[in-house]
Structure formats: structure tokens, C-alpha cells
Design a protein around this motif. Structure first.
Motif, PDB file in Angstrom:
ATOM      1  N   ARG A 103       2.113   5.436  15.979  1.00  0.00           N
ATOM      2  CA  ARG A 103       3.060   4.482  15.413  1.00  0.00           C
ATOM      3  C   ARG A 103       2.431   3.696  14.262  1.00  0.00           C
ATOM      4  NH1 ARG A 103       6.219   1.339  20.150  1.00  0.00           N
ATOM      5  NH2 ARG A 103       7.594   0.848  18.374  1.00  0.00           N
ATOM      6  N   GLN A 104       1.175   3.339  14.412  1.00  0.00           N
ATOM      7  CA  GLN A 104       0.483   2.647  13.324  1.00  0.00           C
ATOM      8  C   GLN A 104       0.377   3.526  12.082  1.00  0.00           C
ATOM      9  OE1 GLN A 104      -3.192   1.645  15.225  1.00  0.00           O
ATOM     10  NE2 GLN A 104      -2.260   0.101  16.548  1.00  0.00           N
ATOM     11  N   ALA A 105       0.346   4.852  12.304  1.00  0.00           N
ATOM     12  CA  ALA A 105       0.243   5.784  11.186  1.00  0.00           C
ATOM     13  C   ALA A 105       1.591   6.081  10.536  1.00  0.00           C
ATOM     14  CB  ALA A 105      -0.389   7.092  11.658  1.00  0.00           C
ATOM     15  N   GLY A 106       2.661   5.446  11.037  1.00  0.00           N
ATOM     16  CA  GLY A 106       3.957   5.601  10.400  1.00  0.00           C
ATOM     17  C   GLY A 106       5.019   6.293  11.219  1.00  0.00           C
ATOM     18  N   CYS A 107       4.682   6.784  12.420  1.00  0.00           N
ATOM     19  CA  CYS A 107       5.676   7.467  13.246  1.00  0.00           C
ATOM     20  C   CYS A 107       6.743   6.495  13.739  1.00  0.00           C
ATOM     21  CB  CYS A 107       5.012   8.124  14.455  1.00  0.00           C
ATOM     22  SG  CYS A 107       4.156   9.657  14.084  1.00  0.00           S
ATOM     23  N   PRO A 157       0.825  -1.209   0.000  1.00  0.00           N
ATOM     24  CA  PRO A 157       0.000   0.000   0.000  1.00  0.00           C
ATOM     25  C   PRO A 157       0.864   1.265   0.000  1.00  0.00           C
ATOM     26  CG  PRO A 157       0.193  -0.842   2.217  1.00  0.00           C
ATOM     27  CD  PRO A 157       0.896  -1.840   1.338  1.00  0.00           C
ATOM     28  N   ALA A 158       0.222   2.408  -0.199  1.00  0.00           N
ATOM     29  CA  ALA A 158       0.930   3.686  -0.162  1.00  0.00           C
ATOM     30  C   ALA A 158       1.475   3.916   1.238  1.00  0.00           C
ATOM     31  CB  ALA A 158      -0.025   4.822  -0.551  1.00  0.00           C
ATOM     32  N   PRO A 159       2.532   4.708   1.378  1.00  0.00           N
ATOM     33  CA  PRO A 159       3.085   5.002   2.698  1.00  0.00           C
ATOM     34  C   PRO A 159       2.017   5.545   3.646  1.00  0.00           C
ATOM     35  CG  PRO A 159       4.521   5.845   0.985  1.00  0.00           C
ATOM     36  CD  PRO A 159       3.266   5.402   0.306  1.00  0.00           C
ATOM     37  N   ALA A 160       2.159   5.222   4.916  1.00  0.00           N
ATOM     38  CA  ALA A 160       1.216   5.687   5.930  1.00  0.00           C
ATOM     39  C   ALA A 160       1.245   7.206   6.017  1.00  0.00           C
ATOM     40  CB  ALA A 160       1.559   5.064   7.277  1.00  0.00           C
ATOM     41  N   GLU A 161       0.176   7.761   6.611  1.00  0.00           N
ATOM     42  CA  GLU A 161       0.015   9.223   6.594  1.00  0.00           C
ATOM     43  C   GLU A 161       1.086   9.968   7.382  1.00  0.00           C
ATOM     44  OE1 GLU A 161      -3.798   7.893   9.083  1.00  0.00           O
ATOM     45  OE2 GLU A 161      -3.952   9.861   8.210  1.00  0.00           O
ATOM     46  N   LEU A 162       1.727   9.317   8.349  1.00  0.00           N
ATOM     47  CA  LEU A 162       2.815   9.957   9.093  1.00  0.00           C
ATOM     48  C   LEU A 162       4.138   9.229   8.845  1.00  0.00           C
ATOM     49  CD1 LEU A 162       0.985  10.764  12.452  1.00  0.00           C
ATOM     50  CD2 LEU A 162       1.500  12.324  10.565  1.00  0.00           C
ATOM     51  N   PHE A 163       4.274   8.705   7.653  1.00  0.00           N
ATOM     52  CA  PHE A 163       5.478   7.966   7.249  1.00  0.00           C
ATOM     53  C   PHE A 163       6.732   8.814   7.467  1.00  0.00           C
ATOM     54  CE2 PHE A 163       8.531   7.335   3.723  1.00  0.00           C
ATOM     55  CZ  PHE A 163       8.940   6.040   3.996  1.00  0.00           C
ATOM     56  N   GLY A 164       7.686   8.262   8.231  1.00  0.00           N
ATOM     57  CA  GLY A 164       8.974   8.922   8.404  1.00  0.00           C
ATOM     58  C   GLY A 164       8.990  10.020   9.433  1.00  0.00           C
ATOM     59  N   ILE A 165       7.903  10.237  10.172  1.00  0.00           N
ATOM     60  CA  ILE A 165       7.877  11.264  11.210  1.00  0.00           C
ATOM     61  C   ILE A 165       8.449  10.680  12.494  1.00  0.00           C
ATOM     62  CG2 ILE A 165       6.387  12.732  12.623  1.00  0.00           C
ATOM     63  CD1 ILE A 165       6.672  13.626   9.704  1.00  0.00           C
ATOM     64  N   VAL A 166       9.466  11.325  13.041  1.00  0.00           N
ATOM     65  CA  VAL A 166      10.150  10.831  14.234  1.00  0.00           C
ATOM     66  C   VAL A 166       9.442  11.369  15.470  1.00  0.00           C
ATOM     67  CG1 VAL A 166      12.340  10.703  15.472  1.00  0.00           C
ATOM     68  CG2 VAL A 166      12.309  10.705  12.958  1.00  0.00           C
ATOM     69  N   LEU A 167       9.106  10.470  16.386  1.00  0.00           N
ATOM     70  CA  LEU A 167       8.216  10.774  17.506  1.00  0.00           C
ATOM     71  C   LEU A 167       8.950  10.715  18.844  1.00  0.00           C
ATOM     72  CD1 LEU A 167       5.181  11.149  18.429  1.00  0.00           C
ATOM     73  CD2 LEU A 167       5.114   8.646  18.631  1.00  0.00           C
TER      74      LEU A 167
END
Length: 456
Positions: free
Chosen positions: A103-107, A56-66
Motif C-alpha cells: 500500500r505504501q508503494a501505491g497499491c 514526488p513522482a508516482p509510487a512504483e505500484l501507483f494505481g495497482i489494485v490489490l
């Protein structure tokens, strides 16, 4: 901030944050209390492999460091809330639902951040884990603000992109303003609060901090249902936007540097098309006074800490434990009357803001005080009270509120917008528009009292 869906990848985003921590070694040591760089790197590589497939396409917060404030549960970390009292507790077994959703959203979960003990303070002082400093003042060591002090420093210095915080009286917005980043306090119940160590259940909410309003809004969208979202008009003007300014109150409390910055921002907003009107709005300062006189925070904090205080009062911060202990003296009728009065003031606010989209104020009425100036208890108490003087009404009346760094992110002064009841999506959309206007760096037109008849 990492660009969304960048094929450069989550790994590269995390590497940059790690490099920034190394570059700011002393500040990193005070801001970040626990780290998981290697596991985060493995997760980043997994996200990158997934993104490269395009399906699937990258998650909505793909690559965001939390980063996550130390009062939220994170699996494997001790939820000590900045206190030595809880330092030997067993690690959490699970992530707080808010953290899990991000995290599920890409963080990429990277670090636990420092805070005032049990979030009971607005300046960020912590005698056990150290006191983070704002990076915006270099001539002397000044506080980063609290209670989410570590989150603000980590965000400002690029050690993380997005921070999970808490906000009882301004604990997300105050340090964000002092450190030149964005802090968002949502309405109660907008985000899940399970797994958050409370100070005051009546006023505590999870908050978000980021370098800009656009990322705060993206994170909000990842945490909420689609029907609660709102599109942002892609424009660099504010035509049709209406703002209220509580003039008499502000005239009484603002230090001159803050007043001058606020005047400049109002000029920029008016030049961009916003209509600005000033009104007294007495329910704003009254909300803070009512909550304080009713002892709401102290009473609720005491209920949560009574057993620990009875056996381990000596392990509390000397500026936190005694204040919580005062909750034992709060009378039930005073507490109940304060809650009733706050409900009345909430209705008064709703009626007063009918014309406007938001209330505009500075975030904090002063610039960050020097740490050395807070060594005496009287000075600490006075500065602590002033720090949340403008932010607390949003908590007392349950309103969404956001602070922006304004046109000069190197200035430790924030512009705060507080919206209508349950108007979180609308406020975030407005904040992103205001952010675009202030980012143009166009010189503000001269102030005209017809637009905002203030008298600082």
C-alpha cells in the motif's frame, strides 16, 4: 494490468476493477469475501492528486489494485482464513507488514479473497464461503484450484491487478495455473510473514499473483532491498538460458493434455534459444514423499490448532479438521528425521542444478476437475494429492518458483519454472523473458528429441 504511472489515474484503474466485478457478479461473490471500494476510491483520488503534481513522482505500484487472501491481517477485516470457526473473531487492528508495504508503494487495497479453510487443500473447495470456479472452463463448473482460489479468479477476471496469497505446497501456483494467470512463490524470508495465519511454519511463504510476470517482478522489487533486484534484458530470445526437465518423473504423472501443452512450450523455448536438458532429478518427488511420511504439515498444523480442535472440532470443514487432527499421531523422531532428510535433498538439488538456470515443468499434472466429481471423499483426496504433486518440492526444498500461463492464457495449464536457492530475482527476470517469448505467438518449431529427449 494498469500501466505504471499512468496519468489516466488510479481512480480509473479502480473503477475498471469495480466494473469487472459487476460484470462477473456470481464469480465476484465467490471470489471476494469483503470489499472496501469507497475507501479505496478515496485513496485513489489522493494518489491521483499527488501524481498530478509530479513531485514526488508516482509510487512504483501507483494505481495497482490489490486483493489479499483471508489468512492475512488487514485492518478492519476478520482474519478468518476461510473458516466459520474464526468468523466471529474481532477485526484485525493493523495490516500485515507485507500488505502495508504494498500500500505504501501505491497499491489500492480493494478486497479480501476466498480460500480453502486454513489453506489446507489444493482444489479451492470451501463449504462455508462457497467454491470459486475457474473462468477458463465454461462447459462445466470446475475448481479454480487452492488454496488461493478467490485470488486467482479475481486476478483472471480483472477484479484486482495484484493478489497477496500464501503457498504451503503450491497454493499460489496451482490456482494461478488453473485460472490462466501468474503465481510466484518466493524463498522463505524474502517477504515479511508477520500477520499471516500459518498452516505449516516450515513450508508457508507469502506469495504473489498477477496477470503477468512483469507485475509480479515489480511488486517483488517494491518489497525487497535494491541490492536484491536484477535488471531484465529487453529481448525476445532466450540465448544463454539453460533449463532442466525432470523427464522420468513427468512421464509417469502428466495427463495427456498437459503433456502436449508442455511439449509445445519446450519447442517454443528451444526455438527462442534456450538449451534444454533432461535428467531424472529423483530428489524432486522424494522431497514430497519425505515430508508426507514425516507428517511435517499435519504435526505443525496440529500444534497451531490443538486447543480449537479440543473444543470446537465440529466447526471445522470435514475435509480439513480430521487431517489436522492426524498431526497428534506424528512421532517426534519421524518428524525430526524428515527435516534432516529434506536438508540432504536440498543439497542434492543444489548440486544437480549447477548447470541450469531453472527447472521447467508443468505446474499441475492435470486440468481442473469438475466440482461434481469431487463430492466423494476418495475422489477429493486423490485429486487433491495430484494437484500439488509438481509444486510441493519447491516448498519442501525452499526454492523460488513461478507459474506462467504459457502461450495460451485461455488454457488452464501452467508452465512452471523453479530456480536456484535464494535466486528469486534471477528467476523473476527469467520469467519475464520467457513471458515475452511466449507472448510472440510464433508457431513452435517441431519438437526435436535432441533438445529434450522426453517420452510422454
Amino acid at each position: 494490468m494498469t500501466a505504471p504511472f499512468s496519468l489516466a489515474g488510479a481512480r480509473q484503474a479502480l473503477q475498471q476493477c469495480i466494473a469487472n466485478s459487476r460484470r462477473h457478479g456470481a464469480a465476484s461473490g465467490l471470489a471476494l469475501l469483503d470489499r472496501r471500494d469507497e475507501p479505496a476510491m478515496q485513496e485513489a483520488e489522493a494518489w491521483d492528486r499527488l501524481s498530478e503534481t509530479g513531485n514526488p513522482a508516482p509510487a512504483e505500484l501507483f494505481g495497482i489494485v490489490l486483493s489479499v487472501k483471508a489468512c492475512f491481517e488487514v485492518a478492519g477485516w476478520i482474519t478468518h482464513a476461510g473458516s466459520r470457526l474464526l468468523a466471529d473473531d474481532p477485526p484485525a487492528r493493523r495490516d500485515a507488514p507485507l500488505v502495508a508495504r504494498l500500500r505504501q508503494a501505491g497499491c489500492l487495497l480493494r478486497a479480501q479473497t476466498n480460500m480453502t479453510e486454513f489453506a489446507y487443500g489444493a482444489l479451492g473447495i470451501n463449504p462455508w464461503y462457497g467454491t470459486p470456479r475457474t473462468p477458463l472452463v465454461t462447459e462445466t463448473e470446475c475448481v479454480a484450484g487452492g488454496s488461493s482460489s478467490g485470488a486467482a479468479v479475481a486476478t483472471a477476471l480483472g477484479m484486482s491487478d495484484l493478489a497477496v496469497c500464501s503457498d504451503t505446497s503450491g497454493s499460489t501456483r496451482i490456482p494461478a495455473a488453473f485460472c490462466g494467470v501468474v503465481g510466484f512463490k518466493p524463498s522463505r524470508g524474502r517477504y515479511p510473514s508477520d500477520g499471516m495465519l500459518y498452516l505449516s511454519p516450515s513450508f508457508d511463504v507469502p506469495g504473489l499473483m498477477a496477470a503477468n510476470a512483469a507485475l509480479c517482478r515489480r511488486a517483488d522489487q517494491a518489497l525487497t532491498r535494491p541490492e536484491s533486484r536484477q535488471a531484465v534484458e529487453p529481448c525476445n530470445h532466450l540465448h544463454g538460458v539453460r533449463l532442466l526437465v525432470p523427464d522420468r518423473w513427468l512421464c509417469d504423472v502428466l495427463d495427456r493434455p498437459v503433456a502436449l501443452a508442455f511439449e509445445t512450450w519446450l519447442g517454443q523455448l528451444a526455438a527462442a534459444g534456450a538449451k534444454i536438458r533432461s535428467l531424472p532429478l529423483p530428489m524432486l518427488p522424494m522431497a514430497g514423499q519425505v515430508a508426507s511420511e514425516g507428517g511435517i504439515i499435519a504435526a505443525e498444523a496440529y500444534c497451531l490448532h490443538a486447543a480449537r480442535l479440543a473444543s470446537h472440532a465440529d466447526l471445522y470443514d470435514a475435509r480439513v479438521g480430521p487431517r489436522i487432527q492426524l498431526g497428534a499421531e506424528v512421532r517426534a523422531h519421524a518428524y525430526a528425521q524428515a527435516q534432516t532428510r529434506l536438508a540432504e535433498l536440498s543439497r542434492a538439488y543444489d548440486a544437480a542444478i549447477t548447470w541450469a538456470d531453472a527447472i521447467a515443468t508443468p505446474t499441475v499434472p492435470m486440468v481442473p476437475p469438475a466440482i461434481d466429481a469431487l463430492r466423494q471423499d476418495d475422489a477429493y483426496t486423490a485429486n487433491n494429492r495430484r494437484a500439488f504433486q509438481l509444486t510441493e518440492f519447491a516448498n519442501r526444498l525452499d526454492l523460488p518458483s513461478i507459474t506462467l500461463p504459457g502461450a495460451n492464457p485461455c488454457q488452464p495449464i501452467g508452465l512452471m519454472l523453479t530456480g536456484k536457492r535464494a535466486g528469486d530475482a534471477t528467476l523473476l527476470a527469467l520469467a519475464e523473458r520467457v513471458e515475452r517469448v511466449l507472448a510472440k505467438d510464433a508457431p513452435a518449431r517441431p519438437a526435436r528429441r535432441a533438445d529434450y529427449p522426453l517420452a510422454f
